[in-house]
Design a protein around this motif. Structure first.
Motif, PDB file in Angstrom:
ATOM      1  N   GLU A 172       0.821  -1.211   0.000  1.00 40.95           N
ATOM      2  CA  GLU A 172       0.000   0.000   0.000  1.00 40.95           C
ATOM      3  C   GLU A 172       0.856   1.262   0.000  1.00 40.95           C
ATOM      4  OE1 GLU A 172      -2.874  -0.020   3.084  1.00 40.95           O
ATOM      5  OE2 GLU A 172      -3.749   1.911   2.520  1.00 40.95           O
ATOM      6  N   ILE A 173       1.918   1.254   0.784  1.00 37.93           N
ATOM      7  CA  ILE A 173       2.819   2.400   0.859  1.00 37.93           C
ATOM      8  C   ILE A 173       4.193   1.908   1.282  1.00 37.93           C
ATOM      9  CG2 ILE A 173       2.123   2.866   3.233  1.00 37.93           C
ATOM     10  CD1 ILE A 173       2.574   5.840   2.711  1.00 37.93           C
ATOM     11  N   TYR A 174       5.254   2.552   0.738  1.00 37.94           N
ATOM     12  CA  TYR A 174       6.604   2.134   1.130  1.00 37.94           C
ATOM     13  C   TYR A 174       7.558   3.324   1.037  1.00 37.94           C
ATOM     14  CZ  TYR A 174      10.729  -0.614   1.884  1.00 37.94           C
ATOM     15  OH  TYR A 174      11.884  -1.114   2.435  1.00 37.94           O
ATOM     16  N   SER A 175       8.452   3.423   2.028  1.00 40.18           N
ATOM     17  CA  SER A 175       9.491   4.455   2.030  1.00 40.18           C
ATOM     18  C   SER A 175      10.731   3.895   1.347  1.00 40.18           C
ATOM     19  CB  SER A 175       9.829   4.866   3.467  1.00 40.18           C
ATOM     20  OG  SER A 175       8.722   5.486   4.070  1.00 40.18           O
ATOM     21  N   VAL A 189       8.715   8.535  -0.561  1.00 40.59           N
ATOM     22  CA  VAL A 189       7.610   7.599  -0.310  1.00 40.59           C
ATOM     23  C   VAL A 189       6.844   7.339  -1.610  1.00 40.59           C
ATOM     24  CG1 VAL A 189       5.439   7.250   0.932  1.00 40.59           C
ATOM     25  CG2 VAL A 189       7.377   8.337   2.088  1.00 40.59           C
ATOM     26  N   ILE A 190       6.503   6.063  -1.846  1.00 41.77           N
ATOM     27  CA  ILE A 190       5.685   5.710  -3.006  1.00 41.77           C
ATOM     28  C   ILE A 190       4.490   4.881  -2.545  1.00 41.77           C
ATOM     29  CG2 ILE A 190       7.516   5.831  -4.738  1.00 41.77           C
ATOM     30  CD1 ILE A 190       7.939   2.845  -4.478  1.00 41.77           C
ATOM     31  N   HIS A 191       3.454   4.844  -3.367  1.00 43.51           N
ATOM     32  CA  HIS A 191       2.227   4.127  -3.019  1.00 43.51           C
ATOM     33  C   HIS A 191       1.930   3.040  -4.052  1.00 43.51           C
ATOM     34  CE1 HIS A 191       1.979   8.070  -1.069  1.00 43.51           C
ATOM     35  NE2 HIS A 191       1.259   7.468  -0.130  1.00 43.51           N
ATOM     36  N   GLY A 216      16.102   4.975  -5.886  1.00 43.63           N
ATOM     37  CA  GLY A 216      16.211   4.462  -4.531  1.00 43.63           C
ATOM     38  C   GLY A 216      16.163   2.949  -4.531  1.00 43.63           C
ATOM     39  N   TRP A 217      16.090   2.381  -3.317  1.00 44.69           N
ATOM     40  CA  TRP A 217      16.135   0.916  -3.174  1.00 44.69           C
ATOM     41  C   TRP A 217      14.894   0.418  -2.432  1.00 44.69           C
ATOM     42  CZ3 TRP A 217      20.157  -2.144  -5.093  1.00 44.69           C
ATOM     43  CH2 TRP A 217      21.256  -1.444  -5.575  1.00 44.69           C
ATOM     44  N   ILE A 218      14.347  -0.718  -2.894  1.00 40.76           N
ATOM     45  CA  ILE A 218      13.210  -1.354  -2.223  1.00 40.76           C
ATOM     46  C   ILE A 218      13.472  -2.861  -2.154  1.00 40.76           C
ATOM     47  CG2 ILE A 218      11.576   0.397  -2.990  1.00 40.76           C
ATOM     48  CD1 ILE A 218      10.553  -1.558  -5.075  1.00 40.76           C
ATOM     49  N   PRO A 219      12.898  -3.545  -1.135  1.00 41.71           N
ATOM     50  CA  PRO A 219      13.098  -5.003  -1.040  1.00 41.71           C
ATOM     51  C   PRO A 219      12.198  -5.746  -2.021  1.00 41.71           C
ATOM     52  CG  PRO A 219      11.738  -4.252   0.768  1.00 41.71           C
ATOM     53  CD  PRO A 219      12.170  -3.011   0.035  1.00 41.71           C
ATOM     54  N   GLN A 220      12.562  -7.002  -2.238  1.00 39.47           N
ATOM     55  CA  GLN A 220      11.885  -7.833  -3.242  1.00 39.47           C
ATOM     56  C   GLN A 220      10.411  -8.065  -2.923  1.00 39.47           C
ATOM     57  OE1 GLN A 220      13.734 -11.648  -3.592  1.00 39.47           O
ATOM     58  NE2 GLN A 220      12.779 -12.108  -5.556  1.00 39.47           N
ATOM     59  N   ASN A 221      10.068  -8.094  -1.621  1.00 38.41           N
ATOM     60  CA  ASN A 221       8.723  -8.528  -1.245  1.00 38.41           C
ATOM     61  C   ASN A 221       7.652  -7.436  -1.308  1.00 38.41           C
ATOM     62  OD1 ASN A 221       9.810  -7.095   0.884  1.00 38.41           O
ATOM     63  ND2 ASN A 221       8.869  -8.368   2.455  1.00 38.41           N
ATOM     64  N   VAL A 222       8.010  -6.231  -1.799  1.00 39.58           N
ATOM     65  CA  VAL A 222       7.007  -5.162  -1.842  1.00 39.58           C
ATOM     66  C   VAL A 222       6.582  -4.816  -3.265  1.00 39.58           C
ATOM     67  CG1 VAL A 222       7.865  -4.168   0.312  1.00 39.58           C
ATOM     68  CG2 VAL A 222       8.706  -3.263  -1.866  1.00 39.58           C
ATOM     69  N   PHE A 223       7.114  -5.527  -4.235  1.00 42.90           N
ATOM     70  CA  PHE A 223       6.739  -5.217  -5.620  1.00 42.90           C
ATOM     71  C   PHE A 223       6.751  -6.488  -6.468  1.00 42.90           C
ATOM     72  CE2 PHE A 223      10.456  -5.446  -8.479  1.00 42.90           C
ATOM     73  CZ  PHE A 223      11.449  -5.747  -7.560  1.00 42.90           C
ATOM     74  N   GLY A 224       6.230  -6.359  -7.677  1.00 44.40           N
ATOM     75  CA  GLY A 224       6.245  -7.475  -8.622  1.00 44.40           C
ATOM     76  C   GLY A 224       6.853  -7.043  -9.934  1.00 44.40           C
ATOM     77  N   LEU A 225       7.662  -7.910 -10.529  1.00 45.24           N
ATOM     78  CA  LEU A 225       8.232  -7.624 -11.853  1.00 45.24           C
ATOM     79  C   LEU A 225       7.176  -7.861 -12.924  1.00 45.24           C
ATOM     80  CD1 LEU A 225      11.784  -9.231 -11.613  1.00 45.24           C
ATOM     81  CD2 LEU A 225      11.295  -6.815 -11.997  1.00 45.24           C
ATOM     82  N   ILE A 226       7.110  -6.978 -13.886  1.00 47.53           N
ATOM     83  CA  ILE A 226       6.132  -7.134 -14.967  1.00 47.53           C
ATOM     84  C   ILE A 226       6.609  -8.205 -15.929  1.00 47.53           C
ATOM     85  CG2 ILE A 226       5.032  -5.969 -16.926  1.00 47.53           C
ATOM     86  CD1 ILE A 226       5.233  -3.377 -15.337  1.00 47.53           C
TER      87      ILE A 226
END
Length: 226
Positions: A172-175, A189-191, A216-226
């Motif tokens: 839903e939201i991630y820094s 911050v992105i949503h 920036g950097w985000i962990p694998q478990n908060v997004f999905g590759l298209i």
């Protein structure tokens, strides 16, 4: 598939999602499956996952109007409204053009034009009539020019798909972090539902770039590759 569709028709969206996913895990994928799964996520209120699966469907079938429409509706529900850095017109036009068909679609077009070229050459060599030779020579020349063009497009489309990875935030939201570390400082911050380019990977962390140039950097478990 029928069981999943039945759940969807009965408005049991969570059960529909759970029924669609095993089909994907078996290695089967299609625009219709991604479309249905995206719809189920959309109805269940998960905009990020809905956009992710619509995007995967469009990757297989770029011209699918139903997926395009639903993706547009889902994108209108996202929080982040980011203005893309301006591109040179010709670059923007070229990207739209090469992505108007999938990689397999451009491959089919290339094969068809190649056979037209071979047929024209064959008629020119085998026909004893001057008129047919003139027509086949003209057709061969045009098809050769088109063949060179679509080969260039096919290579560009392959590079576009092979070199550039895209992702969609499903949380839903991630820094977004400054560095690939949970303890590093927050960058921005992105949503859910925001789409970005994935540029690098380090120990389960992914470097992303937004369309406005933020990185920036985000962990694998908060997004999905298209």
């Amino acid at each position: 598939m029928e069981r999943a569709n039945k759940y969807y028709q009965d408005q049991k969206y969570d059960q529909a999602i759970q029924a669609y996913k095993p089909i994907l895990s078996q290695g089967y994928e299609s625009p219709a499956l991604y479309y249905n799964l995206g719809n189920a996520y959309f109805k269940s209120g998960s905009i990020g996952n809905a956009i992710l699966y619509y995007e995967r469907g469009l990757k297989l079938s770029p011209g699918d109007e139903d997926i395009q429409f639903n993706l547009k509706v889902a994108n209108s529900r996202t929080v982040d409204k980011i203005t893309e850095l301006p591109k040179i017109f010709i670059v923007q036009w070229w990207e739209v053009f090469i992505t108007s068909f999938s990689l397999s679609g451009w491959s089919v077009i290339t094969v068809i034009i190649f056979w037209i070229f071979l047929t024209s050459i064959g008629l020119f060599i085998l026909s004893g009539r001057i008129r047919i030779q003139k027509i086949s020579l003209m057709a061969g020349s045009i098809s050769l020019a088109l063949l060179i063009l679509v080969v260039v497009i096919l290579i560009s489309r392959y590079n576009h798909e092979a070199v550039t990875d895209y992702g969609v935030l499903t949380e839903e939201i991630y820094s977004v972090k400054v560095a690939p570390d949970q303890k590093s400082n927050d960058q921005f911050v992105i949503h859910e539902g925001i789409k970005f380019v994935v540029e690098d990977q380090v120990n389960g962390w992914y470097k992303i770039r937004l369309v406005d140039g933020k990185v920036g950097w985000i962990p694998q478990n908060v997004f999905g590759l298209i």
